[in-house]
Design a protein around this motif. Structure first.
Motif, PDB file in Angstrom:
ATOM      1  N   SER A  25       0.806  -1.227   0.000  1.00 53.62           N
ATOM      2  CA  SER A  25       0.000   0.000   0.000  1.00 53.62           C
ATOM      3  C   SER A  25       0.833   1.267   0.000  1.00 53.62           C
ATOM      4  CB  SER A  25      -0.948  -0.003   1.201  1.00 53.62           C
ATOM      5  OG  SER A  25      -0.241  -0.258   2.412  1.00 53.62           O
ATOM      6  N   SER A  26       2.120   1.197   0.399  1.00 56.55           N
ATOM      7  CA  SER A  26       2.955   2.404   0.421  1.00 56.55           C
ATOM      8  C   SER A  26       3.738   2.600  -0.870  1.00 56.55           C
ATOM      9  CB  SER A  26       3.935   2.351   1.608  1.00 56.55           C
ATOM     10  OG  SER A  26       3.248   2.323   2.838  1.00 56.55           O
ATOM     11  N   LYS A  62       4.233   3.515  -4.539  1.00 53.76           N
ATOM     12  CA  LYS A  62       3.533   4.341  -5.521  1.00 53.76           C
ATOM     13  C   LYS A  62       3.948   4.014  -6.955  1.00 53.76           C
ATOM     14  CE  LYS A  62       1.465   6.552  -2.232  1.00 53.76           C
ATOM     15  NZ  LYS A  62       0.035   6.273  -1.960  1.00 53.76           N
ATOM     16  N   GLU A 102       0.556   3.902  -8.675  1.00 58.97           N
ATOM     17  CA  GLU A 102       0.250   4.946  -9.644  1.00 58.97           C
ATOM     18  C   GLU A 102       0.980   4.770 -10.977  1.00 58.97           C
ATOM     19  OE1 GLU A 102       1.185   8.612  -7.723  1.00 58.97           O
ATOM     20  OE2 GLU A 102      -0.414   8.405  -6.215  1.00 58.97           O
ATOM     21  N   ASN A 115      -3.289   1.765  -4.738  1.00 56.46           N
ATOM     22  CA  ASN A 115      -2.408   2.893  -4.414  1.00 56.46           C
ATOM     23  C   ASN A 115      -1.238   3.031  -5.380  1.00 56.46           C
ATOM     24  OD1 ASN A 115      -3.964   3.582  -2.197  1.00 56.46           O
ATOM     25  ND2 ASN A 115      -2.725   2.375  -0.760  1.00 56.46           N
TER      26      ASN A 115
END
Length: 609
Positions: free
Chosen positions: A516-517, A519, A552, A550
């Motif tokens: 989740s962290s 990017k 990108e 999350n």
């Protein structure tokens, strides 16, 4: 004027030297000269001239020349005499002193020495019968510039002893003693000092003693080989051998039995030293060995081996299943492998500063690497890594780590600046590690029926070089479904998930991801679902990719065989940052939206109904 006087002095000296032994009427006889002008020795039809330098006389004759009946022809200055008379000497083995007395009674001593030059021959020599061996003695040859084959073919007159070869001191090429040799020792070669290489093939039970008492140097390899049953030796002894520029291979197949092994003078081995030993040998010491590239051994009951002078060595590999105590007090660096089963790792590592590849071959509770640079640390076989706590006095491990069954406790170590290979059935959990700078390789176990590593759970991991599947020597995993790294912010390379069934139970591996962290990363995101073409109902249960919501930006996306997928909305941000349709590859899924579809918001299967 001074320079002119010097020239005149030299000229006068030369004139006196030339006239010293002359009886010319213009030079009246003085009677003080006591020089030997020449010395010739006549042996049969051969004449040998000695060299005279100062008061030293040296006569060089071929090795084996009998001087007992020789005639000496000595030329002296006028009216000088020599004592004793050279022709009264019958033994020339010792240094002789002769006195030359001038007519006037002035004496001069000369020291006379004999030097024997080797009788040599060139080419390849075959001695496959006892008659051929015995006949070789008549040649008187002591130096052979070539290769010698002894008893390498079968014969009705087999070679049973080598006594006739006692004059040989040097063979520039290799010496091969074949399997048809029927002697029990090599005594005839006891004067051999130098040999280009030595190979002894023993398929029988006759040859019991290999002993070369004078051997000093071997230009290439020493090999004891066999093709049938492992031989048994009472002795393998080269007591004065100092240098072997190639390998020493004591047994190249099944282990051999050696009751007495003596290499006490051996200092240098240019490459590999291998010894395969059976029951009788329990302790060995190589008291003089200083240099060897690779030391390797297989044994039955050997429990102690000592190299007290060894300073230069790259690799030591002993039988990893047999516990042994090894003494290498002067070795500080092993740039290759250290792969043995020591009685105690702390004792083994004492004094070492650098190891290329360190193997841990049994379960240990702790491993202190303080002050030791290790390029690769590997828990071998089925060793449970999780039982071991590794410390090195810092928070970083600068090397590669290969684990087995579990992951070791790393104490204060948080950063691994190298590659990590995981071997464990199912998911591997790594606690406390924040950085793995290199490649994380997921491997199958050895043997593979013990499972494959199918996932990584690393709660503290913030940086990871990359993950590799199927790129491990000996077999990589074909399944990867779990990646739980909630703090991961930096990743390099491709990220590939491959769903499959477990090796034994046939249980389906579901996609279980928490990054989740994270990017973005500059690589491809690839997901291959599970689908049984023989049973189209047997498939994975992945219905969405929300675990990537999350994320990108990635370089490209490749997804296939997700037969129950209903939504790609988890990749909507990723799709918005991909500019080329060639970097968006969806095939054989329940539905396959194009990149244009994704950018238009058509991410659900219902958008196409």
């Amino acid at each position: 004027m001074k320079r002119l006087c010097n020239y005149l002095s030299v000229a006068l000296f030369c004139m006196f030297a030339l006239c010293a032994c002359s009886n010319d009427d213009d030079n009246p006889f003085v009677g003080t000269d006591n020089f030997i002008l020449s010395w010739d020795v006549v042996v049969g039809d051969d004449t040998y001239s000695a060299s005279i330098v100062g008061n030293k006389i040296t006569l060089t004759v071929p090795d084996g020349t009998d001087l007992s009946e020789a005639k000496n022809e000595v030329t002296l200055c006028e009216h000088a005499t020599i004592s004793p008379d050279p022709n009264t000497i019958t033994s020339w083995e010792q240094e002789q002193t002769f006195t030359v007395t001038s007519y006037a009674g002035e004496k001069r001593e000369y020291i006379f020495n004999i030097q024997y030059s080797a009788i040599s021959t060139s080419g390849t020599i075959f001695l496959n019968t006892q008659a051929e061996v015995d006949a070789f003695a008549d040649s008187g040859v002591s130096v052979i510039d070539g290769v010698v084959y002894i008893a390498t073919t079968d014969s009705k007159d087999p070679v049973i002893n080598l006594n006739a070869l006692s004059k040989i001191t040097e063979i520039t090429g290799s010496l091969f003693i074949g399997k048809y040799y029927q002697g029990d020792n090599l005594e005839g070669l006891n004067n051999l000092q130098l040999v280009g290489g030595l190979e002894i093939q023993n398929d029988g039970e006759l040859l019991k003693t290999i002993e070369l008492k004078s051997l000093r140097k071997v230009g290439n390899d020493i090999k004891l080989t066999y093709k049938i049953d492992a031989p048994s030796y009472d002795k393998v002894e080269f007591p004065y051998l100092e240098t072997v520029y190639g390998d020493i291979l004591l047994g190249t197949g099944t282990r051999i039995e050696i009751a007495s092994l003596n290499l006490n003078s051996l200092r240098y081995v240019g490459n590999t030293f291998l010894f395969n030993l059976t029951d009788d040998v329990t302790q060995i010491e190589f008291p003089s060995l200083e240099h060897v590239v690779k030391m390797t051994a297989n044994f039955t009951n050997l429990n102690y081996v000592s190299f007290p002078q060894l300073t230069s060595c790259q690799t030591i590999i002993f039988d990893e299943s047999k516990e042994i105590n090894i003494n290498i007090p002067k070795v500080s660096e092993l740039s290759g492998e250290l792969n043995i089963c020591p009685t105690d790792y702390a004792t083994l590592l004492r004094g070492l500063k650098k190891i290329g590849h360190l193997y841990i071959n049994y379960e240990i509770s702790s491993l202190d690497l303080t002050g030791i640079e290790v390029e690769t640390l590997e828990f071998n076989g089925r060793t449970n890594s999780s039982s071991c706590t590794i410390t090195n006095g810092t928070d970083s491990f600068h090397g590669n780590l290969i684990t087995n069954v579990g992951f070791p406790e790393l104490g204060n170590i948080k950063y691994i600046y190298g590659d990590v290979t995981l071997r464990k059935k199912g998911d591997m959990t790594i606690e406390g590690i924040e950085v793995i700078e290199g490649v994380l390789r997921l491997a199958d176990n050895n043997p593979p029926q013990f499972g494959q590593c199918t996932g990584l759970i690393a709660p503290s991991l913030k940086k990871l070089g990359s993950i590799a599947l199927g790129e491990i020597t000996g077999g990589g995993t074909n399944s990867f479904n779990t990646l739980i790294c909630p703090q991961l912010t930096t990743y390099g390379g491709d990220l590939k998930f491959q769903l499959n069934k477990t090796f034994n139970e046939g249980e389906l591996l579901e996609l279980n991801v928490d990054i989740s962290s994270l990017k973005s990363f500059d690589g491809s995101l690839e997901i291959t679902g599970y689908f049984d073409w023989w049973d189209d109902s047997d498939t994975d249960n992945v219905t969405n990719l929300d675990m990537f919501k999350n994320l990108e930006s990635v370089k490209s996306v490749k997804i296939s065989s997700l037969k129950k997928i209903k939504s790609f909305s988890g990749l909507e941000k990723v799709a918005s940052n991909i500019s080329s349709e060639s970097n968006w590859d969806l095939t054989d899924n329940a539905f396959n939206p194009t990149l244009a579809d994704m950018k238009a918001g058509k991410t659900e299967i219902t958008d196409f109904e």
